[in-house]
Design a protein around this motif. Structure first.
Motif, mmCIF file in Angstrom:
data_model
loop_
_atom_site.group_PDB
_atom_site.id
_atom_site.type_symbol
_atom_site.label_atom_id
_atom_site.label_comp_id
_atom_site.label_asym_id
_atom_site.label_seq_id
_atom_site.Cartn_x
_atom_site.Cartn_y
_atom_site.Cartn_z
ATOM 1 N N THR A 268 0.826 -1.198 0.000
ATOM 2 C CA THR A 268 0.000 0.000 0.000
ATOM 3 C C THR A 268 0.864 1.253 0.000
ATOM 4 N N PRO A 269 0.844 2.046 -1.062
ATOM 5 C CA PRO A 269 1.563 3.321 -1.048
ATOM 6 C C PRO A 269 0.925 4.293 -0.056
ATOM 7 N N PRO A 270 1.707 5.274 0.424
ATOM 8 C CA PRO A 270 1.191 6.189 1.451
ATOM 9 C C PRO A 270 0.374 7.332 0.850
ATOM 10 N N SER A 271 -0.802 7.019 0.381
ATOM 11 C CA SER A 271 -1.721 8.046 -0.093
ATOM 12 C C SER A 271 -3.115 7.711 0.418
ATOM 13 N N THR A 272 -3.943 8.717 0.524
ATOM 14 C CA THR A 272 -5.299 8.505 1.032
ATOM 15 C C THR A 272 -6.083 7.568 0.124
ATOM 16 N N VAL A 273 -5.890 7.719 -1.178
ATOM 17 C CA VAL A 273 -6.601 6.864 -2.137
ATOM 18 C C VAL A 273 -6.187 5.412 -1.966
ATOM 19 N N ASP A 274 -4.875 5.167 -1.838
ATOM 20 C CA ASP A 274 -4.390 3.800 -1.694
ATOM 21 C C ASP A 274 -4.789 3.207 -0.347
ATOM 22 N N PHE A 275 -4.789 4.014 0.698
ATOM 23 C CA PHE A 275 -5.248 3.529 2.001
ATOM 24 C C PHE A 275 -6.716 3.114 1.926
ATOM 25 N N ALA A 276 -7.536 3.952 1.288
ATOM 26 C CA ALA A 276 -8.958 3.617 1.138
ATOM 27 C C ALA A 276 -9.133 2.347 0.325
ATOM 28 N N SER A 277 -8.307 2.185 -0.708
ATOM 29 C CA SER A 277 -8.377 0.975 -1.536
ATOM 30 C C SER A 277 -8.028 -0.262 -0.718
ATOM 31 N N THR A 278 -7.010 -0.145 0.133
ATOM 32 C CA THR A 278 -6.617 -1.274 0.967
ATOM 33 C C THR A 278 -7.711 -1.611 1.976
ATOM 34 N N ALA A 279 -8.326 -0.580 2.560
ATOM 35 C CA ALA A 279 -9.435 -0.822 3.495
ATOM 36 C C ALA A 279 -10.573 -1.557 2.785
ATOM 37 N N HIS A 280 -10.840 -1.158 1.540
ATOM 38 C CA HIS A 280 -11.880 -1.820 0.746
ATOM 39 C C HIS A 280 -11.475 -3.259 0.436
ATOM 40 N N PHE A 281 -10.199 -3.467 0.123
ATOM 41 C CA PHE A 281 -9.677 -4.805 -0.158
ATOM 42 C C PHE A 281 -9.865 -5.722 1.051
ATOM 43 N N LEU A 282 -9.523 -5.224 2.247
ATOM 44 C CA LEU A 282 -9.676 -6.023 3.463
ATOM 45 C C LEU A 282 -11.147 -6.361 3.715
ATOM 46 N N ARG A 283 -12.018 -5.391 3.471
ATOM 47 C CA ARG A 283 -13.443 -5.636 3.667
ATOM 48 C C ARG A 283 -13.940 -6.709 2.700
ATOM 49 N N MET A 284 -13.439 -6.670 1.466
ATOM 50 C CA MET A 284 -13.855 -7.652 0.468
ATOM 51 C C MET A 284 -13.348 -9.044 0.826
ATOM 52 N N ILE A 285 -12.155 -9.118 1.416
ATOM 53 C CA ILE A 285 -11.650 -10.421 1.859
ATOM 54 C C ILE A 285 -12.593 -11.006 2.904
ATOM 55 N N VAL A 286 -12.970 -10.188 3.880
ATOM 56 C CA VAL A 286 -13.870 -10.649 4.943
ATOM 57 C C VAL A 286 -15.203 -11.099 4.348
ATOM 58 N N ASP A 287 -15.764 -10.279 3.459
ATOM 59 C CA ASP A 287 -17.053 -10.622 2.855
ATOM 60 C C ASP A 287 -16.960 -11.900 2.026
#
Length: 400
Positions: A268-287
């Motif tokens: 995850t690069p240190p940008s707000t967009v990439d952080f949000a993408s990673t948070a979405h990725f983690l949520r999708m893994i859980v789902d």
């Protein structure tokens, strides 16, 4: 004829011609770039030689111990120059020394092979860069490594010296493995690389068809998501670590990779967009895991899961602030070290190589190499912690 119709008639062919022209020009640049680095049909050569002092450090013995073993015939006679000096040792020769002295840090018989996916559904996060540098670091340490390139962009395949457009047929990729009635095992696709200790299952653009093939076959049969996991299980006993480089998208291949892996790194690069993408990725893994549980496809879990910040420029305060925010959010689930942005990585990429393959004695190269070593050492420790036979040694070293 209306003005809209006239505009459509006028711009339609122009648009198609423009796209065709751009595609041709881009393909020409890629062809010339690859031709300048790799001759068609000729595999990459890595002939890094280590002086006896460096070889001794890698082996964990003194130069005197190596010389004595050579004098006693327990090690082969080293290659010498015309002036009678050692030319240096290849990685294969260093591994021979490790085997003789019992210092090769491989997993024991009962330790699980680590199947590590470097995965994020967002592109441009440094996924393939990280994968290739981890593989080569582990090979330098003496581990047996396989890379499975699951991405039709074939970045890892290219870095390891294969031209996806010329050297790799569709039949050499994972594609036949996903065909109905296709290859029963992954053995057909494994090929050695120029790097001692690293094998590769390559990719090319044709691998994208596997998405459609897998989607068509898996409809109503979610258990087929485990086909890749079962295929890897059939070859993993030959390796210490299997690295998976999946496509940067949520598709059947990405889901199959998540099912096949028993460890996960999320760049995850240190940008707000990439952080949000990673948070979405983690949520999708859980789902996704929850949905598959409903079909009886429970996931045993991962040996480890870590977020790793990539492309970090420490001279940019925004990068530092976002990395600190990520550390506060993810805590122990984020690696301490980051993959720093470096001109050395960019320069190596231009040559379709890695920093471990480019010789350099300058400060920038040394700083980049040290950063990669620290980051990869942290990953190596996580791998070794998953192996019961290594835990006592790690505790002795204070990292267990």
């Amino acid at each position: 004829m209306t003005a809209t119709a006239l505009a459509t008639e006028a711009t339609g062919p122009v648009l198609l011609d423009a796209l065709t022209n751009l595609t041709t020009r881009a393909d020409d640049v890629i062809t010339r770039l690859r031709a300048s680095v790799f001759a068609p049909g000729i595999e990459k050569i890595v002939d890094t030689r280590f002086p006896i002092s460096k070889a001794a450090e890698m082996v964990g013995r003194t130069p005197e111990a190596i010389r004595q073993a050579e004098a006693e015939g327990r090690l082969p006679t080293p290659r010498m120059t015309d002036t009678g000096r050692r030319e240096g040792y290849s990685l294969a020769e260093v591994n021979t020394m490790r085997d003789l002295f019992g210092t090769r840090p491989r997993r024991a018989e009962g330790d699980p092979p680590i199947v590590l996916a470097v995965q994020n559904f967002k592109g441009g996060v440094g996924k393939s860069t990280l994968t290739c540098h981890i593989a080569q670091y582990l090979a330098l340490k003496g581990y047996r490594v396989a890379i499975i390139d699951c991405d039709s962009q074939a970045s890892s395949t290219t870095v390891f010296g294969f031209n996806p457009d010329i050297d790799i047929d569709d039949d050499h990729t994972l594609l036949p493995f996903f065909w109905h009635g296709g290859e029963p095992t992954l053995d057909y696709a494994i090929r050695p690389t120029a790097w001692t200790g690293i094998d590769l299952i390559p990719a090319n653009l044709g691998l994208y068809q596997a998405e459609y093939e897998a989607a068509a076959r898996m409809k109503g049969r979610p258990e087929l998501l485990d086909r890749l996991r079962n295929g890897i299980a059939g070859i993993a006993d030959r390796y210490d670590v299997v690295l998976l480089d999946p496509p940067p998208a949520l598709g059947m291949i990405s889901l199959a990779v998540l099912r096949a892996a028993n460890a996960l790194l999320i760049p995850t690069p240190p940008s707000t967009v990439d952080f949000a993408s990673t948070a979405h990725f983690l949520r999708m893994i859980v789902d996704t895991v929850g949905l598959l549980d409903q079909y009886g496809l429970s996931k045993n879990g991962y040996e480890f899961l870590r977020v790793v910040t990539t492309k970090v420029d420490e001279a940019k305060s925004a990068h530092v602030q976002i990395r600190e925010m990520m550390a506060a959010v993810f805590g122990a689930d984020m690696l301490t070290n980051s993959l720093l942005d470096s001109a050395e990585i960019d320069n190596a990429n231009v040559q379709l190589r890695t920093v471990y393959e480019v010789s350099g004695g300058g400060r920038v190269h040394e700083r980049c190499r040290n950063n990669l070593d620290r980051l990869n050492s942290e990953i190596e420790i996580l791998i070794r912690k998953a192996w019961p036979s290594h835990r006592a040694e790690l505790r002795r070293l204070g990292v267990g």
